[in-house]
Design an enzyme around this catalytic site. Structure first.
Site, mmCIF file in Angstrom:
data_model
loop_
_atom_site.group_PDB
_atom_site.id
_atom_site.type_symbol
_atom_site.label_atom_id
_atom_site.label_comp_id
_atom_site.label_asym_id
_atom_site.label_seq_id
_atom_site.Cartn_x
_atom_site.Cartn_y
_atom_site.Cartn_z
ATOM 1 N N GLN A 14 0.973 -1.285 0.170
ATOM 2 C CA GLN A 14 0.027 0.012 -0.031
ATOM 3 C C GLN A 14 0.884 1.264 0.028
ATOM 4 O O GLN A 14 0.455 2.388 -0.473
ATOM 5 C CB GLN A 14 -0.897 -0.009 1.202
ATOM 6 C CG GLN A 14 -0.408 -0.171 2.545
ATOM 7 C CD GLN A 14 -0.310 -1.369 3.034
ATOM 8 O OE1 GLN A 14 -0.222 -2.289 2.337
ATOM 9 N NE2 GLN A 14 -0.371 -1.635 4.677
ATOM 10 N N GLU A 56 25.513 -9.747 -3.401
ATOM 11 C CA GLU A 56 25.440 -8.299 -2.795
ATOM 12 C C GLU A 56 26.455 -7.926 -2.271
ATOM 13 O O GLU A 56 26.970 -6.729 -2.593
ATOM 14 C CB GLU A 56 24.005 -8.199 -1.902
ATOM 15 C CG GLU A 56 23.785 -7.224 -1.234
ATOM 16 C CD GLU A 56 22.752 -7.125 -0.146
ATOM 17 O OE1 GLU A 56 22.222 -5.980 0.213
ATOM 18 O OE2 GLU A 56 22.421 -8.356 0.473
ATOM 19 N N HIS A 57 26.821 -8.386 -1.326
ATOM 20 C CA HIS A 57 28.315 -8.241 -0.739
ATOM 21 C C HIS A 57 29.311 -9.125 -0.963
ATOM 22 O O HIS A 57 29.231 -10.364 -0.875
ATOM 23 C CB HIS A 57 28.222 -7.963 0.959
ATOM 24 C CG HIS A 57 26.939 -7.303 1.205
ATOM 25 N ND1 HIS A 57 25.757 -7.679 1.593
ATOM 26 C CD2 HIS A 57 26.863 -5.997 1.431
ATOM 27 C CE1 HIS A 57 25.017 -6.643 2.189
ATOM 28 N NE2 HIS A 57 25.655 -5.835 1.822
#
Length: 404
Positions: free
Chosen positions: A176, A300-301
């Site tokens: 939302q 990611e790392h």
């Protein structure tokens, strides 16, 4: 390699897009009313209004320790310094044989940030988004972040949002919140781009609205891949792995090492803290093999805990952020070294980079041709235009050539 890739649990994002679609459509139709209803029904939080007030910001400062506020200010300064120095040149102009051309970068005017809540509060994400956005020159920077059960936003998160100079903050989370920023409501500003990490529902909502607004990148569970040799500190590596695994049950930690001793010590330490199904240690033949695997995994790392780590940096092709040596924990980049922690996951480092000043910029090109430039290339333009069957493209050039 297949065994390593399987550590990333396969989740059908399409299924979640279908789940969030009714939420997004309702917010698009009903505005604030729908956001408040879904916050009540899905999060169990009753809200009277969405916008965080000045009074709430003031009370947040009263609730947060001064030392922690100082730490956020230090982090902001470091993030600012790195992002400012490494940002792209805004106004580039070149001249080729009487033809002046260039590229100009301008800020995206309105940007919305999603600041996660749920399992933990993430004030650092406010800094990681707000600082580069303001360097870029974003005019209207707003944020949505989930409220607590009492209908208030975590005080530390509010302080960080204020330090990062967000213009407005709204109490909303999940799909939302994404829909509210994408389409606007009576309270929430409609933006041109949405950035920031979130859970699978937030990611699904971002992908759903991406046909109407820009997004930064798809985001998945946190992950780390460590490349280590015999010089690595096993205790450091284990802590770095556990730091990622504590984010999410689906977070991933992989260690590739040339040392059996390091492998055994890391595995023992991590497993003593819990049973992590997405953690694994592999002994490899050499570092070249480790980097080959890492580039395919695209973490990611990426931690490179080896002798002379800088010498291996050129072997990295795919990674969100790289941490070189034994004294460069991922946590430093997560909070205060200055690099950004909003990074591509789930292999998306093959096609995306982490959040930066450029994430909040767009560019246009320009050109100004002289008569001599037109004379030089005009004939070639006419030939190509006619070959493509575009009569008026050719004619627009031919008319000019006749006047020279």
């Amino acid at each position: 390699m297949e065994e390593i890739l399987r550590l990333r649990r396969s989740v059908s994002i399409d299924d979640y897009i279908e789940k969030v679609k009714p939420i997004v459509e309702a917010v698009k139709r009903e505005g604030d009313k729908a956001v408040i209803r879904f916050t009540r029904d899905l999060d169990g939080v009753e809200l009277d209004s969405l916008r965080v007030t000045e009074d709430e910001f003031e009370k947040a400062y009263d609730a947060v320790d001064d030392g922690l506020i100082d730490a956020l200010e230090v982090a902001k300064e470091n993030i600012y310094r790195f992002h400012y120095v490494t940002s792209v040149e805004r106004d580039m102009k070149v001249e080729f044989e009487d033809c002046v051309m260039g590229k100009i970068y301008t800020p995206i005017e309105k940007v919305g940030a999603y600041i996660p809540g749920g399992r933990a509060s993430y004030p650092s994400t406010a800094l990681m988004i707000g600082v580069p956005a303001k360097i870029a020159g974003v005019e209207k920077l707003v944020a949505c972040t989930p409220p607590n059960k009492d209908g208030k936003v975590n005080p530390l998160t509010l302080v960080a949002l204020d330090i990062a100079e967000f213009d407005e903050v709204y109490k909303a989370g999940g799909a939302q919140a994404i829909a509210a920023m994408a389409y606007g409501t009576e309270t929430v500003e409609k933006v041109y781009k949405i950035v920031g990490p979130g859970n699978i529902y937030v990611t699904a909502a971002k992908l759903l609205v991406a046909k109407d607004v820009a997004i930064d990148m798809p985001a998945g569970p946190s992950e780390i891949l460590v490349i280590a040799d015999e010089t690595a500190n096993a205790d450091f590596i284990a802590c770095d792995c556990l730091a990622q695994l504590e984010h999410d049950p689906m977070a991933v930690a992989v260690v590739l090492t040339t040392s059996r001793k390091v492998a055994d010590e890391v595995e023992k330490k991590v497993k003593s803290e819990g049973d992590f199904s997405n953690f694994a240690v592999f002994v490899v033949e050499d570092l070249a093999e480790a980097f080959e695997i890492s580039n395919e995994f695209a973490p990611e790392h990426l931690t490179v805990a080896v002798k002379n780590p800088e010498e291996w940096l050129g072997k990295v092709r795919n990674a969100g952020s790289v941490f070189l040596g034994n004294f460069s924990p991922v946590a430093a980049g997560d909070y205060a070294s200055g690099t950004n922690h909003v990074l591509p996951t789930a292999g998306y480092a093959k096609i995306y980079g982490g959040l930066s000043v450029e994430s909040f910029l767009k560019h246009f090109t320009f050109q100004m041709l002289s008569e001599e430039s037109m004379r030089r290339i005009g004939g070639d333009v006419v030939k190509i235009a006619e070959a493509e069957g575009l009569r008026w493209h050719a004619e627009s050039v031919r008319k000019r050539l006749e006047k020279i």
